[in-house]
Design a protein around this motif. Structure first.
Motif, mmCIF file in Angstrom:
data_model
loop_
_atom_site.group_PDB
_atom_site.id
_atom_site.type_symbol
_atom_site.label_atom_id
_atom_site.label_comp_id
_atom_site.label_asym_id
_atom_site.label_seq_id
_atom_site.Cartn_x
_atom_site.Cartn_y
_atom_site.Cartn_z
ATOM 1 N N GLU A 132 -2.555 -1.914 1.298
ATOM 2 C CA GLU A 132 -1.880 -0.819 1.984
ATOM 3 C C GLU A 132 -0.873 -1.417 2.964
ATOM 4 O O GLU A 132 -1.240 -2.220 3.829
ATOM 5 C CB GLU A 132 -2.904 0.053 2.729
ATOM 6 C CG GLU A 132 -2.300 1.270 3.399
ATOM 7 C CD GLU A 132 -3.356 2.085 4.135
ATOM 8 O OE1 GLU A 132 -3.320 3.326 4.069
ATOM 9 O OE2 GLU A 132 -4.227 1.472 4.795
ATOM 10 N N ARG B 41 4.080 4.595 4.827
ATOM 11 C CA ARG B 41 2.913 3.957 4.214
ATOM 12 C C ARG B 41 3.078 3.906 2.702
ATOM 13 O O ARG B 41 3.481 4.885 2.082
ATOM 14 C CB ARG B 41 1.636 4.725 4.563
ATOM 15 C CG ARG B 41 0.358 4.064 4.037
ATOM 16 C CD ARG B 41 -0.866 4.853 4.475
ATOM 17 N NE ARG B 41 -0.901 6.155 3.860
ATOM 18 C CZ ARG B 41 -1.452 6.418 2.683
ATOM 19 N NH1 ARG B 41 -2.030 5.441 1.992
ATOM 20 N NH2 ARG B 41 -1.443 7.634 2.193
ATOM 21 N N ARG C 112 0.976 2.118 -0.778
ATOM 22 C CA ARG C 112 -0.129 1.347 -1.344
ATOM 23 C C ARG C 112 0.342 0.718 -2.658
ATOM 24 O O ARG C 112 0.862 1.416 -3.533
ATOM 25 C CB ARG C 112 -1.348 2.234 -1.604
ATOM 26 C CG ARG C 112 -2.628 1.458 -1.797
ATOM 27 C CD ARG C 112 -3.841 2.382 -1.773
ATOM 28 N NE ARG C 112 -5.077 1.631 -1.768
ATOM 29 C CZ ARG C 112 -5.693 1.207 -0.683
ATOM 30 N NH1 ARG C 112 -5.172 1.466 0.498
ATOM 31 N NH2 ARG C 112 -6.814 0.514 -0.749
#
Length: 599
Positions: free
Chosen positions: A237, A261, A263
């Motif tokens: 992440e 963010r 991942r």
């Protein structure tokens, strides 16, 4: 006297000059070439940079003094900096530079620099523009941020070791890492290689494109089964700082950014593991690699019932930790024990290297001359794809009759220290008349025993209830974050106070902003993406926080941003910011407590 003593120390210390520069650069890119000398030089002769445009050198000096235990130590370094621009594509060697210190000449190391076309620069800028417009996770292209598990080989024998390296590749600005999921390496025996906890990003050329690459984990893998083994994906992440689309001249000036963010997952890796050839010798026990064998007897002349040690050492590179003890054919008149294993092993990128020593303890029971046959060890060499046999020399041992009785008994354990001789300590049955006395009834047989049993049960239940409560408390990550908000902000303010005393403006403002934003994010349990002024102002108002407190918070943030870029001496303003930060955090703490009581 003090100056002359320091001058003598400077002359005696070892002088060295170290060159540093990026390993990979783009054609037309400016970069810095530095030469650091730990002594003052009288003459510096720089390298010939025929394939580069450059300016310099510019000399900078760094000196530091430390006082530890009343002892004063001083260090100094002198850096010669060049500003260099790559003109041609290819791989170039930067020659060594020379410097004269104290009448002696010293030479630096050479550097190897790769220059690539930089074909991805334009597309990267387009991608950043797209990210600013979209403002979501899809704005980060898979080519700009990804992770890989790199293995040095994919077709190996069972028991043959390979190197697996987990890396992150990025062309965006990484703020920090979040959750990490390491694959289990099912089907392998794994040994981790130590890497720095702080991940450093270094430039690498990947198919003509320059990436900032960080090494997350390195492991040595040894397959324990044959056939196809799949290494599951690695998950990471990432939090990426990206510039927002400009809405005003203030955004252009102050640099408005947001943290996104994303991942990322590495692809699966398939490893083909071949079985070992079928013509394995009978005494082969699974060793794969390259080894040597040595054996040593600690003494050749002993007495009966005296312990002797035979040490067998296997040294080399391979699956040495999985090697089983070798078979030693001791004479039947010897009492033998399980060997003690001593490992001296180092794990690095070149594999598992070292030695495994097997110490065989035995005790001769009868006098005479005895022979211990040679020790044989067989391993499989994957380079020559063949089994190889190693043999030690045979041993002879002369045993003389000792003073102990032959009827003695030995109580033994796995180590030499656990072996002891029991000769005459057997106690026979007493046949004389014995006077037996009837003992009184113990109080444990009465109510006292049941009372203790009941107290133990109650204590167990109490401990169980307390543990359950503690586990619930520790599993509440949000609660832990809220409880620690005030303490973390005070630590940040304390660090800001130190920076204020040192008149370090930049670090002071960073610590103030971290203390303020960090307190708000932890106390309200908010994600990093929601930490902006508009959302915080609206959220605090919904929690019935006093309007004056909210305005003080916004004023503090604006004041910090203004002072950061304001010219001149702002030391008086920094004191005001520090006091305002303490006041705002304390007021927020009181207001949020009131809000929690009402709710």
């Amino acid at each position: 006297m003090i100056f002359s003593g320091w001058h003598s120390f400077a002359q005696d210390k070892e002088i060295h000059i170290t060159a540093s520069a990026p390993k990979v650069v783009e054609m037309g890119e400016y970069f810095r070439l530095s030469y650091v000398v730990n002594g003052k030089g009288s003459e510096f002769v720089g390298p010939k940079l025929s394939n580069f445009l450059f300016s310099g050198p510019m000399l900078s000096t760094n000196m530091s003094t430390q006082i530890i235990g009343g002892k004063v130590s001083q260090t100094s370094s002198y850096t010669y900096n060049y500003t260099v621009r790559a003109q041609l594509e290819g791989t170039f060697i930067i020659p060594a530079a020379r410097v004269t210190v104290g009448g002696k000449k010293y030479t630096s190391n050479k550097l190897k620099i790769e220059v690539v076309k930089g074909k991805a620069q334009k597309s990267q800028q387009q991608q950043q523009t797209k990210s600013q417009q979209t403002g979501n996770q899809s704005g980060i292209d898979a080519k700009d941020l990804y992770v890989r598990i790199n293995v040095d080989r994919r077709n190996i024998f069972k028991g043959e070791q390979i190197l697996a390296t987990i890396k992150v590749y990025t062309r965006v600005t990484l703020a920090r890492f979040g959750d990490i999921k390491i694959p289990s390496y099912s089907g392998f025996w794994s040994q981790e290689i130590k890497v720095p906890e702080q991940i450093s990003l270094l430039r690498e050329n990947v198919n003509g494109v320059i990436y900032n690459v960080g090494t997350i984990k390195k492991s040595i893998l040894v397959p324990q089964q044959t056939g196809e083994i799949i290494i599951e994906p690695f998950e990471l992440e990432c939090y990426v700082n990206q510039r927002n689309q400009s809405r005003s001249v203030f955004d252009d000036f102050f640099g408005s950014t947001q943290t996104m963010r994303k991942r990322v997952y590495s692809p699966k890796i398939k490893i083909q593991v071949k079985p070992l050839p079928n013509n394995a010798p009978e005494n082969f026990n699974g060793a794969v690699g390259s080894y040597t064998l040595s054996a040593k007897l600690d003494k050749g002349n002993v007495k009966t019932n005296e312990a002797v040690n035979l040490s067998v050492r296997i040294n080399g590179n391979g699956n040495i930790k999985l090697i089983k003890p070798v078979k030693v054919d001791f004479p039947s008149d010897f009492e033998t024990y399980d060997p003690k294993i001593v490992d001296n092993i180092n794990v690095s990128e070149s594999g598992i290297r070292g030695s495994r020593t097997m110490e065989y303890l035995f005790i001769p029971r009868f006098a005479g001359d005895f022979a211990i046959p040679e020790v044989n060890f067989v391993y499989f060499d994957p380079v020559s794809v063949s089994y190889k046999s190693l043999t030690s020399q045979p041993f002879t041992i002369q045993v003389e009759k000792g003073n102990e009785e032959a009827t003695g008994t030995v109580i033994s354990g796995p180590n030499r220290e656990d072996v002891r001789y029991l000769g005459a300590d057997i106690r026979f049955i007493n046949t004389r008349n014995l006077k037996l006395v009837l003992q009184k009834e113990s109080w444990l047989s009465k109510s006292g025993f049941y009372l203790i049993y009941l107290l133990i049960a109650v204590l167990f239940i109490l401990i169980f209830v307390l543990l359950q409560g503690w586990q619930r408390k520790m599993s509440d990550t949000a609660g832990i974050r809220i409880r620690k908000a005030g303490r973390q902000s005070q630590l940040r303010l304390r660090q800001a106070g130190k920076c204020l005393k040192e008149n370090n403006k930049e670090n002071f403002l960073n610590e103030i902003l971290k203390a303020t934003w960090g307190y708000i994010g932890d106390k309200l349990n908010l994600d990093q993406a929601n930490l902006n002024r508009e959302f915080i102002e609206m959220f605090l108002a919904s929690r019935n926080v006093d309007t004056e407190v909210i305005e003080s918070l916004i004023k503090l943030l604006d004041h910090c941003e203004y002072i950061r870029y304001a010219p001149g001496d702002n030391s008086g303003e920094l004191d005001i910011i520090f006091k305002d930060a303490e006041s705002v955090i304390n007021q927020l703490e009181q207001e949020l407590r009131k809000s929690n009581k009402k709710s």
